[in-house]
Design a protein around this motif. Structure first.
Motif, PDB file in Angstrom:
ATOM      1  N   LYS A   8     -53.407   3.834  15.802  1.00  8.64           N
ATOM      2  CA  LYS A   8     -52.950   2.464  16.042  1.00  8.64           C
ATOM      3  C   LYS A   8     -51.433   2.382  16.135  1.00  8.64           C
ATOM      4  O   LYS A   8     -50.896   1.557  16.857  1.00  8.64           O
ATOM      5  CB  LYS A   8     -53.473   1.540  14.955  1.00  8.64           C
ATOM      6  CG  LYS A   8     -54.960   1.330  15.051  1.00  8.64           C
ATOM      7  CD  LYS A   8     -55.482   0.488  13.921  1.00  8.64           C
ATOM      8  CE  LYS A   8     -57.006   0.393  14.038  1.00  8.64           C
ATOM      9  NZ  LYS A   8     -57.590  -0.241  12.884  1.00  8.64           N
ATOM     10  N   GLN A  11     -48.369   3.674  20.375  1.00  3.27           N
ATOM     11  CA  GLN A  11     -48.712   2.709  21.415  1.00  3.27           C
ATOM     12  C   GLN A  11     -48.575   3.345  22.791  1.00  3.27           C
ATOM     13  O   GLN A  11     -47.468   3.474  23.300  1.00  3.27           O
ATOM     14  CB  GLN A  11     -47.806   1.481  21.319  1.00  3.27           C
ATOM     15  CG  GLN A  11     -47.938   0.726  20.022  1.00  3.27           C
ATOM     16  CD  GLN A  11     -49.322   0.156  19.840  1.00  3.27           C
ATOM     17  OE1 GLN A  11     -49.910  -0.380  20.769  1.00  3.27           O
ATOM     18  NE2 GLN A  11     -49.854   0.289  18.645  1.00  3.27           N
ATOM     19  N   TYR A  44     -57.805   3.135  24.380  1.00  2.00           N
ATOM     20  CA  TYR A  44     -56.739   4.030  23.932  1.00  2.00           C
ATOM     21  C   TYR A  44     -56.713   5.327  24.739  1.00  2.00           C
ATOM     22  O   TYR A  44     -55.654   5.764  25.202  1.00  2.00           O
ATOM     23  CB  TYR A  44     -56.946   4.328  22.452  1.00  2.00           C
ATOM     24  CG  TYR A  44     -55.827   5.089  21.817  1.00  2.00           C
ATOM     25  CD1 TYR A  44     -54.693   4.444  21.362  1.00  2.00           C
ATOM     26  CD2 TYR A  44     -55.901   6.473  21.672  1.00  2.00           C
ATOM     27  CE1 TYR A  44     -53.664   5.137  20.770  1.00  2.00           C
ATOM     28  CE2 TYR A  44     -54.879   7.177  21.081  1.00  2.00           C
ATOM     29  CZ  TYR A  44     -53.763   6.505  20.633  1.00  2.00           C
ATOM     30  OH  TYR A  44     -52.744   7.202  20.057  1.00  2.00           O
TER      31      TYR A  44
END
Length: 101
Positions: A8, A11, A44
């Motif tokens: 997380k 980025q 992601y």
């Protein structure tokens, strides 16, 4: 839990010069485990793959090895992006293949 936080924290949407391919390759190295533990945020993998394609001009032998090794261990849903990544990294793999073995 810490792997989830790492995923997380990084980025992949930051497509600027502040993210190097070396950093992307390092994150790729932990992605197969993240996938098995189901801690990768939605989208992601695709964002990171796109970033790896965009930053391929920075590739070092270690980056090519880490990215391809991780990609081959994962269950990727975006076949188009997967093929684009392989097409981008094939010439780099061919260039560094003897150094990798």
């Amino acid at each position: 839990m810490s792997l989830s936080l790492s995923m997380k924290k990084f980025q992949p949407q930051a497509h600027g010069d502040d993210v190097r391919l070396e950093d992307v390759a390092d994150v790729f190295g932990s992605m197969p485990v993240g996938e098995r533990l189901n801690v990768l945020p939605s989208g992601y993998v695709e964002e990171l793959m796109q970033l790896a394609i965009e930053k391929s001009y920075e590739a070092r032998m270690e980056d090519v090895r880490d990215i391809l090794f991780a990609v081959f261990q994962m269950d990727l849903s975006d076949d188009r992006l997967y093929q684009e990544l392989l097409n981008t990294y094939k010439p780099l793999f061919d260039k560094y293949e003897t150094d990798m073995s």
